[in-house]
Scaffold this active site. Structure first.
Site, PDB file in Angstrom:
ATOM      1  N   ARG A 103      24.054 -52.604  16.583  1.00 19.62           N
ATOM      2  CA  ARG A 103      24.782 -51.676  15.714  1.00 19.62           C
ATOM      3  C   ARG A 103      25.398 -52.534  14.617  1.00 19.62           C
ATOM      4  O   ARG A 103      26.378 -53.242  14.853  1.00 19.62           O
ATOM      5  CB  ARG A 103      25.838 -50.939  16.533  1.00 19.62           C
ATOM      6  CG  ARG A 103      26.541 -49.782  15.812  1.00 19.62           C
ATOM      7  CD  ARG A 103      27.398 -49.026  16.822  1.00 19.62           C
ATOM      8  NE  ARG A 103      28.272 -48.066  16.184  1.00 19.62           N
ATOM      9  CZ  ARG A 103      27.966 -46.775  15.990  1.00 19.62           C
ATOM     10  NH1 ARG A 103      26.793 -46.334  16.374  1.00 19.62           N
ATOM     11  NH2 ARG A 103      28.826 -45.955  15.423  1.00 19.62           N
ATOM     12  N   HIS A 130      19.551 -44.482  11.619  1.00 20.06           N
ATOM     13  CA  HIS A 130      20.133 -44.205  12.938  1.00 20.06           C
ATOM     14  C   HIS A 130      19.054 -43.506  13.776  1.00 20.06           C
ATOM     15  O   HIS A 130      19.144 -42.327  14.080  1.00 20.06           O
ATOM     16  CB  HIS A 130      21.364 -43.317  12.773  1.00 20.06           C
ATOM     17  CG  HIS A 130      22.324 -43.371  13.917  1.00 20.06           C
ATOM     18  ND1 HIS A 130      22.041 -44.016  15.107  1.00 20.06           N
ATOM     19  CD2 HIS A 130      23.580 -42.840  14.062  1.00 20.06           C
ATOM     20  CE1 HIS A 130      23.075 -43.884  15.932  1.00 20.06           C
ATOM     21  NE2 HIS A 130      24.021 -43.189  15.320  1.00 20.06           N
ATOM     22  N   GLN A 133      19.777 -41.482  17.092  1.00 20.63           N
ATOM     23  CA  GLN A 133      20.476 -40.232  16.831  1.00 20.63           C
ATOM     24  C   GLN A 133      19.479 -39.148  16.438  1.00 20.63           C
ATOM     25  O   GLN A 133      19.530 -38.017  16.949  1.00 20.63           O
ATOM     26  CB  GLN A 133      21.496 -40.424  15.717  1.00 20.63           C
ATOM     27  CG  GLN A 133      22.263 -39.156  15.350  1.00 20.63           C
ATOM     28  CD  GLN A 133      23.156 -38.670  16.462  1.00 20.63           C
ATOM     29  OE1 GLN A 133      24.037 -39.411  16.920  1.00 20.63           O
ATOM     30  NE2 GLN A 133      22.956 -37.447  16.920  1.00 20.63           N
ATOM     31  N   ASP A 223      27.236 -34.113   8.712  1.00 22.60           N
ATOM     32  CA  ASP A 223      27.811 -35.377   9.166  1.00 22.60           C
ATOM     33  C   ASP A 223      29.049 -35.636   8.313  1.00 22.60           C
ATOM     34  O   ASP A 223      29.279 -34.965   7.299  1.00 22.60           O
ATOM     35  CB  ASP A 223      26.779 -36.495   8.997  1.00 22.60           C
ATOM     36  CG  ASP A 223      27.195 -37.811   9.664  1.00 22.60           C
ATOM     37  OD1 ASP A 223      28.221 -37.822  10.385  1.00 22.60           O
ATOM     38  OD2 ASP A 223      26.510 -38.818   9.458  1.00 22.60           O
ATOM     39  N   CYS A 263      26.374 -35.197  14.304  1.00 22.15           N
ATOM     40  CA  CYS A 263      26.155 -36.423  15.085  1.00 22.15           C
ATOM     41  C   CYS A 263      27.448 -37.023  15.623  1.00 22.15           C
ATOM     42  O   CYS A 263      27.401 -37.908  16.477  1.00 22.15           O
ATOM     43  CB  CYS A 263      25.374 -37.439  14.270  1.00 22.15           C
ATOM     44  SG  CYS A 263      26.156 -37.887  12.709  1.00 22.15           S
ATOM     45  N   ARG A 291      21.921 -37.954  23.587  1.00 20.01           N
ATOM     46  CA  ARG A 291      21.778 -39.354  23.190  1.00 20.01           C
ATOM     47  C   ARG A 291      21.395 -40.186  24.413  1.00 20.01           C
ATOM     48  O   ARG A 291      20.476 -41.019  24.342  1.00 20.01           O
ATOM     49  CB  ARG A 291      23.084 -39.879  22.578  1.00 20.01           C
ATOM     50  CG  ARG A 291      23.408 -39.394  21.188  1.00 20.01           C
ATOM     51  CD  ARG A 291      22.492 -40.007  20.139  1.00 20.01           C
ATOM     52  NE  ARG A 291      22.537 -41.458  20.156  1.00 20.01           N
ATOM     53  CZ  ARG A 291      23.485 -42.210  19.570  1.00 20.01           C
ATOM     54  NH1 ARG A 291      24.477 -41.618  18.910  1.00 20.01           N
ATOM     55  NH2 ARG A 291      23.432 -43.522  19.622  1.00 20.01           N
TER      56      ARG A 291
END
Length: 308
Positions: A103, A130, A133, A223, A263, A291
């Site tokens: 990350r 991502h 996701q 988002d 998300c 997830r």
């Protein structure tokens, strides 16, 4: 099989994504029945995070534990990008672990690490992508609405890293995508050119009109408008994106059975109202739960517990 990295969803074929979904659904059904098969005993997942995380860290650590393996959360003390060249770091780390989740603030840092690792590298989030996701997002749509083919996803707001990954996923899985955003917050030209080359079948619409975007949508997605590292732009972003809030008025223009996705973390009453977040159509918590299930399926495929 040869080492497989997932730095972006360009790294996976449509068939591989479908296989991940099949495995994820099977493992999710078994978990709900109380079955946790030790499919990857002794396997080790390393996590290197430059940004804070709830969902990514907990879901990956839980996933590998359910599969019978273990995880290592690596902090600043391991010195990634600081104490030695990435070439040395990646080759040494690959001697110890079976996969690495990264990350990172910089997408190029993940690409660099992957180029030197003989174990699988998974992008847990970067400034440009991502992928895990987006896999969970389409898996949620699949659960709620069935076959992904011919569904439509409306993404409202800033076309950020999540939106880029969604665009690739939609292109691979035959989902129509409508992005409603002001011009300065849409996809950049180099990304659109690559998307066109690698996902020529994608039906993509970019518009300034959220109402047009949600028309006939299967799912409506948003988002945060100010992501980590963008705090200095906060005032300008909030002003520019204010007309793109997912609220009760916008939902009146969407199909009554359209699901709502986010998300997380959400800033309620900013990009999405509290009422829409908590409405009957919201699949946001299910989406967050997925997830773990999708990453479990991805790890199981990458590490050979299931064939692609």
């Amino acid at each position: 099989m040869a080492t497989k990295h997932v730095v972006t969803l360009f790294d996976l074929t449509a068939e591989q994504i479908e296989r991940v979904f099949e495995v994820s659904a099977e493992l999710k059904r078994k978990l709900q029945a109380g079955v946790r098969e030790s499919l990857l005993p002794g396997r080790v997942l390393a996590l290197i995070f430059e940004k804070p995380s709830l969902r990514t860290r907990v879901s990956f650590e839980t996933a590998i534990t359910h599969l019978g393996g273990g995880s290592l959360f690596l902090g600043d003390d391991v010195g990634w990008g600081k104490r030695e060249p990435t070439k040395d770091f990646g080759r040494v780390l690959s001697e110890y672990v079976d996969a690495v989740v990264v990350r990172s603030k910089s997408h190029s840092s993940i690409e660099d690490l992957a180029s030197h690792c003989s174990c699988s590298v998974i992008n847990g989030l970067s400034d440009l992508a991502h992928p895990c996701q987006a896999l969970a997002d389409l898996f949620t749509m699949r659960e709620r609405r069935g076959n992904l083919s011919k569904q439509k996803l409306a993404y409202i707001g800033d076309a950020n890293n999540v939106a880029r990954s969604l665009a690739i996923a939609c292109g691979k899985m035959d989902v129509e995508l409508a992005v409603a955003a002001p011009p300065e917050h849409r996809f950049d030209k180099p990304f659109l050119e690559r998307l066109s080359r690698e996902c020529p079948q994608l039906k993509l619409t970019e518009t300034a009109d959220p109402i047009a975007a949600v028309n006939n949508a299967t799912a409506i997605y948003t988002d945060v408008w100010v992501s980590m590292g963008q705090e200095a732009e906060s005032a300008a972003r909030l002003k520019t994106l204010a007309p793109y809030q997912v609220n009760e008025e916008l939902m009146k223009h969407a199909p009554s059975d359209a699901i709502v996705l986010h998300c997380l973390p959400a800033r309620r009453d900013e990009e999405i109202t509290d009422g829409v977040f908590e409405c009957a159509q919201s699949a946001i918590i299910q989406q967050a739960g997925n997830r773990m299930h999708v990453q479990k399926g991805l790890i199981a495929c990458l590490l050979g517990a299931f064939s692609w």
